[in-house]
Design an enzyme around this catalytic site. Structure first.
Site, PDB file in Angstrom:
ATOM      1  CG  ASN A   9      -1.763   1.204   1.382  1.00 44.66           C
ATOM      2  OD1 ASN A   9      -1.820   2.039   0.470  1.00 44.66           O
ATOM      3  ND2 ASN A   9      -2.442   1.336   2.507  1.00 44.66           N
ATOM      4  CE  LYS A  11      -0.246   3.194   4.771  1.00 48.64           C
ATOM      5  NZ  LYS A  11      -0.120   3.244   6.210  1.00 48.64           N
ATOM      6  CG  HIS A  96      -5.885   1.702   5.431  1.00 59.30           C
ATOM      7  ND1 HIS A  96      -5.403   2.640   6.303  1.00 59.30           N
ATOM      8  CD2 HIS A  96      -4.877   0.819   5.220  1.00 59.30           C
ATOM      9  CE1 HIS A  96      -4.141   2.336   6.605  1.00 59.30           C
ATOM     10  NE2 HIS A  96      -3.798   1.241   5.958  1.00 59.30           N
ATOM     11  CD  GLU A  98      -2.947   5.322   6.830  1.00 59.88           C
ATOM     12  OE1 GLU A  98      -3.019   5.341   5.592  1.00 59.88           O
ATOM     13  OE2 GLU A  98      -1.954   4.868   7.453  1.00 59.88           O
ATOM     14  CD  GLU A 165      -3.230  -2.496   7.643  1.00 60.73           C
ATOM     15  OE1 GLU A 165      -2.127  -2.669   7.126  1.00 60.73           O
ATOM     16  OE2 GLU A 165      -3.843  -1.421   7.567  1.00 60.73           O
ATOM     17  N   GLY A 171       2.057   2.215  10.951  1.00 59.63           N
ATOM     18  CA  GLY A 171       2.976   3.354  10.965  1.00 59.63           C
ATOM     19  C   GLY A 171       3.700   3.487  12.297  1.00 59.63           C
ATOM     20  CB  SER A 203       5.183  -1.861  12.110  1.00 61.10           C
ATOM     21  OG  SER A 203       4.617  -0.599  12.417  1.00 61.10           O
TER      22      SER A 203
HETATM   23  P1  13P Z   1       3.084   0.331   7.789  1.00 61.40           P
HETATM   24  O1  13P Z   1       3.586  -0.965   7.211  1.00 61.40           O
HETATM   25  O2  13P Z   1       3.847   1.524   7.325  1.00 61.40           O
HETATM   26  O3  13P Z   1       2.928   0.252   9.278  1.00 61.40           O
HETATM   27  O4  13P Z   1       1.607   0.544   7.207  1.00 61.40           O
HETATM   28  C1  13P Z   1       0.705  -0.490   7.310  1.00 61.40           C
HETATM   29  C2  13P Z   1      -0.480  -0.155   6.502  1.00 61.40           C
HETATM   30  O5  13P Z   1      -1.234   0.738   6.847  1.00 61.40           O
HETATM   31  C3  13P Z   1      -0.698  -0.903   5.263  1.00 61.40           C
HETATM   32  O6  13P Z   1      -1.978  -0.665   4.765  1.00 61.40           O
END
Ligand code: 13P
Length: 247
Positions: A9, A11, A96, A98, A165, A171, A203
């Site tokens: 991803n 982002k 997600h 976010e 997740e 993050g 992570s």
């Molecule tokens: P990170 O791997 O940067 O923690 O992000 C995970 C994520 O949100 C994947 O969709």
């Protein structure tokens, strides 16, 4: 048998030139991992060009979108629909954390997106996860997943991918505890049955991915930061591919 899956991803990162360099390197790097499905989710604006780059060489690396609207068309400035994505990709991330946090997406909105994806013959990568660890986390997360599936039929579950997740691990400096995640995933498995792959995300990097995918409950990973560095993403894919080939 469920195929192992690694999703990247990206982002909201990278210019077009970065996206093309990254997609080309990943495409070449995962070429021989034929038991694995690698899914690359770039920013929507680069999706057609990334799709063009990665579809040239093999069929086990695919493009995916990071979001869709739940309607198929209309006066919704700035949005893209599932049928639009279907013209260039077969996957879309929905739910997600976010999107829930910064765009106020509710369970009802996400469940409509799941249904829109399935109707358009896209596979939704459905993200669920608790904010913090609590005694009833597994219960809560599986209830959320059930609610996200209310608008699709049981025989459509084979089209979905679930990504567990935990929000506190996204993050973050450290992933969640792998043993604990495997337990939550066992609960999610009771909701979706045996055909849908269930991934862990949060992570993940080349140094910790094995601790997750060595567990039979976990079919693969959803990767954020480490998917922006080709060498790290390819290492993650190699570890998942090699380990899941043995078992
Ligand atoms: P990170 O791997 O940067 O923690 O992000 C995970 C994520 O949100 C994947 O969709």
């Amino acid at each position: 048998m469920r195929r192992p899956i690694v999703v990247g991803n990206w982002k909201m990162y990278g210019a077009l030139s970065d996206a093309l360099v990254l997609a080309t390197a990943i495409r070449n790097g995962v070429e021989n991992f034929s038991n694995l499905e690698a899914i690359i989710c770039p920013p929507a604006i680069w999706l057609p060009e990334v799709a063009e780059v990665i579809s040239k060489k093999n069929d086990h690396i695919s493009p995916g979108a990071q979001n869709i609207h739940y309607l198929s068309e209309g006066e919704y400035t700035g949005e893209i629909s599932a049928p639009m994505v279907k013209d260039v990709a077969n996957y879309v991330i929905v739910g997600h954390s976010e999107r829930r946090k910064y765009f106020s997406e509710t369970t009802e909105i996400i469940s409509r997106k799941v249904a829109a994806a399935v109707d358009a013959d896209l596979s939704p990568i459905i993200c669920v996860g608790e904010e913090k660890v609590a005694a009833d986390s597994a219960e809560k997360v599986s209830r959320d997943l059930k609610n996200l599936l209310v608008d699709i039929k049981k025989n459509e579950y084979k089209k979905i991918i679930v990504a567990y997740e935990p929000v506190y691990a996204v993050g973050a400096a450290e992933p969640a505890n792998p043993e604990y995640c495997a337990k939550v995933i066992q609960k999610l498995r009771e909701v979706v049955g045996y055909e849908s792959p269930i991934l862990y995300g949060g992570s993940i990097n080349p140094g910790n991915v094995f601790e997750f995918v060595k567990r039979p409950e976990i079919d693969g990973v959803l990767v954020g930061r480490a998917s922006l560095k080709a060498s790290d993403f390819i290492k993650i894919c190699r570890i998942v591919s090699e380990y899941k080939k043995i078992i």
